[in-house]
Design a protein around this motif. Sequence first.
Motif, PDB file in Angstrom:
ATOM      1  N   ILE A 328       0.706  -1.335   0.032  1.00  0.00           N
ATOM      2  CA  ILE A 328       0.061   0.126  -0.075  1.00  0.00           C
ATOM      3  C   ILE A 328       1.151   0.833  -0.294  1.00  0.00           C
ATOM      4  O   ILE A 328       0.867   2.579   0.033  1.00  0.00           O
ATOM      5  CB  ILE A 328      -0.934  -0.098   1.269  1.00  0.00           C
ATOM      6  N   ASP A 329       1.997   1.082  -0.181  1.00  0.00           N
ATOM      7  CA  ASP A 329       3.009   2.094   0.383  1.00  0.00           C
ATOM      8  C   ASP A 329       3.807   2.647  -1.213  1.00  0.00           C
ATOM      9  O   ASP A 329       4.537   1.954  -1.918  1.00  0.00           O
ATOM     10  CB  ASP A 329       4.685   1.806   1.569  1.00  0.00           C
ATOM     11  N   THR A 330       3.082   3.670  -1.869  1.00  0.00           N
ATOM     12  CA  THR A 330       2.981   4.398  -3.471  1.00  0.00           C
ATOM     13  C   THR A 330       4.061   4.344  -3.536  1.00  0.00           C
ATOM     14  O   THR A 330       5.341   3.464  -4.672  1.00  0.00           O
ATOM     15  CB  THR A 330       2.100   4.755  -4.016  1.00  0.00           C
ATOM     16  N   GLN A 331       5.044   5.289  -2.408  1.00  0.00           N
ATOM     17  CA  GLN A 331       6.082   5.518  -3.171  1.00  0.00           C
ATOM     18  C   GLN A 331       7.585   4.049  -2.810  1.00  0.00           C
ATOM     19  O   GLN A 331       8.368   3.665  -3.771  1.00  0.00           O
ATOM     20  CB  GLN A 331       6.840   6.613  -1.859  1.00  0.00           C
ATOM     21  N   MET A 332       7.772   3.026  -1.503  1.00  0.00           N
ATOM     22  CA  MET A 332       7.957   2.481  -1.906  1.00  0.00           C
ATOM     23  C   MET A 332       7.899   1.174  -3.298  1.00  0.00           C
ATOM     24  O   MET A 332       8.916   0.693  -4.093  1.00  0.00           O
ATOM     25  CB  MET A 332       7.617   1.173  -0.629  1.00  0.00           C
ATOM     26  N   MET A 333       6.570   0.895  -3.746  1.00  0.00           N
ATOM     27  CA  MET A 333       6.368   0.584  -4.161  1.00  0.00           C
ATOM     28  C   MET A 333       6.604   0.980  -5.853  1.00  0.00           C
ATOM     29  O   MET A 333       7.636   0.071  -7.034  1.00  0.00           O
ATOM     30  CB  MET A 333       4.899   0.086  -4.274  1.00  0.00           C
ATOM     31  N   ALA A 334       6.529   2.149  -6.347  1.00  0.00           N
ATOM     32  CA  ALA A 334       7.134   2.791  -6.996  1.00  0.00           C
ATOM     33  C   ALA A 334       8.946   2.589  -6.990  1.00  0.00           C
ATOM     34  O   ALA A 334       9.523   2.050  -8.045  1.00  0.00           O
ATOM     35  CB  ALA A 334       7.642   4.766  -7.110  1.00  0.00           C
ATOM     36  N   GLU A 335       9.835   2.945  -6.133  1.00  0.00           N
ATOM     37  CA  GLU A 335      11.065   2.053  -5.796  1.00  0.00           C
ATOM     38  C   GLU A 335      11.178   0.478  -6.404  1.00  0.00           C
ATOM     39  O   GLU A 335      12.005   0.504  -7.567  1.00  0.00           O
ATOM     40  CB  GLU A 335      12.016   2.274  -4.814  1.00  0.00           C
ATOM     41  N   LEU A 336      10.784  -0.217  -5.590  1.00  0.00           N
ATOM     42  CA  LEU A 336      11.198  -1.894  -5.907  1.00  0.00           C
ATOM     43  C   LEU A 336      10.724  -2.258  -6.975  1.00  0.00           C
ATOM     44  O   LEU A 336      11.449  -2.410  -8.494  1.00  0.00           O
ATOM     45  CB  LEU A 336       9.903  -1.956  -4.486  1.00  0.00           C
ATOM     46  N   LEU A 337       9.431  -1.372  -8.167  1.00  0.00           N
ATOM     47  CA  LEU A 337       8.612  -2.020  -9.414  1.00  0.00           C
ATOM     48  C   LEU A 337       9.624  -1.389 -10.274  1.00  0.00           C
ATOM     49  O   LEU A 337      10.135  -1.799 -11.217  1.00  0.00           O
ATOM     50  CB  LEU A 337       7.392  -1.676  -9.835  1.00  0.00           C
ATOM     51  N   SER A 338      10.645  -0.278 -10.332  1.00  0.00           N
ATOM     52  CA  SER A 338      11.373   0.371 -11.175  1.00  0.00           C
ATOM     53  C   SER A 338      12.279  -0.926 -11.552  1.00  0.00           C
ATOM     54  O   SER A 338      13.136  -1.129 -11.999  1.00  0.00           O
ATOM     55  CB  SER A 338      11.967   1.970 -10.828  1.00  0.00           C
ATOM     56  N   THR A 339      12.688  -1.570 -10.103  1.00  0.00           N
ATOM     57  CA  THR A 339      14.266  -1.479  -9.824  1.00  0.00           C
ATOM     58  C   THR A 339      13.688  -3.745 -10.759  1.00  0.00           C
ATOM     59  O   THR A 339      14.529  -3.830 -10.728  1.00  0.00           O
ATOM     60  CB  THR A 339      14.608  -2.191  -8.458  1.00  0.00           C
ATOM     61  N   VAL A 340      12.312  -3.824 -10.534  1.00  0.00           N
ATOM     62  CA  VAL A 340      12.380  -4.708 -10.361  1.00  0.00           C
ATOM     63  C   VAL A 340      11.865  -5.542 -12.166  1.00  0.00           C
ATOM     64  O   VAL A 340      12.451  -6.018 -13.003  1.00  0.00           O
ATOM     65  CB  VAL A 340      10.596  -5.638 -10.316  1.00  0.00           C
ATOM     66  N   PHE A 341      11.335  -4.250 -12.906  1.00  0.00           N
ATOM     67  CA  PHE A 341      11.178  -4.183 -14.111  1.00  0.00           C
ATOM     68  C   PHE A 341      12.861  -4.444 -14.840  1.00  0.00           C
ATOM     69  O   PHE A 341      12.891  -4.844 -16.388  1.00  0.00           O
ATOM     70  CB  PHE A 341      10.500  -3.127 -14.927  1.00  0.00           C
ATOM     71  N   LYS A 342      14.149  -3.078 -14.317  1.00  0.00           N
ATOM     72  CA  LYS A 342      14.963  -3.460 -15.295  1.00  0.00           C
ATOM     73  C   LYS A 342      15.801  -4.634 -14.482  1.00  0.00           C
ATOM     74  O   LYS A 342      16.468  -5.035 -16.344  1.00  0.00           O
ATOM     75  CB  LYS A 342      15.775  -2.329 -14.352  1.00  0.00           C
ATOM     76  N   ASP A 343      15.178  -5.243 -13.593  1.00  0.00           N
ATOM     77  CA  ASP A 343      15.714  -6.768 -13.736  1.00  0.00           C
ATOM     78  C   ASP A 343      15.032  -7.815 -14.977  1.00  0.00           C
ATOM     79  O   ASP A 343      16.136  -8.391 -16.011  1.00  0.00           O
ATOM     80  CB  ASP A 343      15.944  -6.724 -12.283  1.00  0.00           C
ATOM     81  N   ILE A 344      14.081  -7.335 -15.367  1.00  0.00           N
ATOM     82  CA  ILE A 344      13.798  -8.559 -16.014  1.00  0.00           C
ATOM     83  C   ILE A 344      14.076  -7.641 -17.346  1.00  0.00           C
ATOM     84  O   ILE A 344      14.634  -8.541 -18.792  1.00  0.00           O
ATOM     85  CB  ILE A 344      12.040  -7.796 -16.341  1.00  0.00           C
ATOM     86  N   MET A 345      13.786  -6.597 -17.398  1.00  0.00           N
ATOM     87  CA  MET A 345      14.715  -6.083 -19.247  1.00  0.00           C
ATOM     88  C   MET A 345      15.987  -6.754 -19.494  1.00  0.00           C
ATOM     89  O   MET A 345      16.953  -7.447 -20.253  1.00  0.00           O
ATOM     90  CB  MET A 345      14.305  -4.399 -19.303  1.00  0.00           C
ATOM     91  N   LYS A 346      16.633  -6.300 -17.878  1.00  0.00           N
ATOM     92  CA  LYS A 346      18.167  -6.925 -18.124  1.00  0.00           C
ATOM     93  C   LYS A 346      18.006  -8.680 -18.460  1.00  0.00           C
ATOM     94  O   LYS A 346      19.074  -8.939 -19.734  1.00  0.00           O
ATOM     95  CB  LYS A 346      19.069  -7.008 -17.127  1.00  0.00           C
ATOM     96  N   ARG A 347      17.076  -9.218 -17.961  1.00  0.00           N
ATOM     97  CA  ARG A 347      17.545 -10.689 -18.495  1.00  0.00           C
ATOM     98  C   ARG A 347      17.228 -10.927 -19.405  1.00  0.00           C
ATOM     99  O   ARG A 347      17.115 -11.929 -20.146  1.00  0.00           O
ATOM    100  CB  ARG A 347      16.818 -11.548 -17.841  1.00  0.00           C
TER     101      ARG A 347
END
Length: 349
Positions: A328-347
């Motif tokens: 429910i923490d939008t700021q936390m999720m913004a950072e987390l999702l950004s990291t995850v999407f980058k990781d997926i793209m790298k793979r």
Amino acid sequence: MGCNFSSQGKLQVPEIRASRSITPASQKSDDNSYSHIRLLLLGSAESGKTTVLEQVRLLYKQHFKESEYFHRRAFIYHNIFKCIKALCRAMKISDIEFSDPINAGRAQSIIADEENHYGLFSKEMAEKIKAIWNDKSMQKLYALRSQFNLNDSASYFLNNLDKINTVEYKPSDRDLIMAYVPTCGVQNVVFTANNQSFQLFDIGGQKIDRRKWATQYEGIDAIFFCLAISEYDQVMSEDMVSNRLDDALGLLQKISEEPMFATTPIYLFLNEVDVFCEKLDVIPLSKYKPDFKGGDQDDAIDFMENLAVTALGKRDKSLYRIYRCIAIDTQMMAELLSTVFKDIMKRKR
Ligand SMILES: Nc1nc2c(ncn2[C@@H]2O[C@H](COP(=O)(O)OP(=O)(O)OP(=O)(O)O)[C@@H](O)[C@H]2O)c(=O)[nH]1
Ligand SMILES: [Mg+2]
């Protein structure tokens, strides 16, 4: 509390659309779908899957339609009524007495009310809910909420009842994130991050919905698995017997061992860290997990992470990543999702 993600800044998102669909990811033929990276949200009921999807919609500027606001609004009334009913029931079986004896009668009438309440409350009903909620003893009971199943957003909505119970009420972004609307079937959202389009599928986690999960497995590039670590003391509403955490870990193990996901990365979200930390003081983790030999909040979260790693079994470490989060923490999720999407793209490169 340590949250395992780094600050990467916000993603640029030119355009996003949403659609609801029951078509497997592999069969999507519209919008050049084979160029999308396809993500599947899995996890048990109320683990935070739709909350993650809605954060994606808000963060990537995908606006909700009027009909969706209308739909969520109905569920917000329903959520409020379910919460106050759960509190009234818990009060009845507790040692706590209402401070105002009139509220005991009001609570009894709430317990006896079989209506689903998907609409605006009458003035009398709203007054009744408020009187019960504001009773001094109710607040004492609420402090013990970890001992009974109560939606995590109960106080948020009950405290905002005056604003919500008006004809002109339209849920805010925050209200959308805080509401619980059980997912039936499958919904998906298409969005762009870092010039790459993604399609995120969200599927209901209740036992009855899990039978449909396998129809979505084909063509999935990565799994987002939500595990609500706060559920260690709770039983499943489906059977009122099975421990929710054990069920969720069993699901994780099943997904990890699914042959179709043998090379699919799993992004595991250890969710509801806020509720978990609040609960630890009231309900010792060791009561439910005797292997936990005590320690501080970080030790307890580490213990939960180890349980998840065990459920992931022999899966190669490169095929999963674990994040601790509060969906429910939008700021936390913004950072987390950004990291995850980058990781997926790298793979994918
Ligand atoms: N406090 C708190 N509440 C959370 C968190 N994550 C989700 N919630 C709340 O938990 C409730 C359930 O979340 P959903 O995302 O709808 O659950 P789901 O996994 O989609 O559930 P199903 O659709 O039934 O499978 C909502 O009221 C959310 O606001 C969290 O990290 N902390
Ligand atoms: Mg859902």
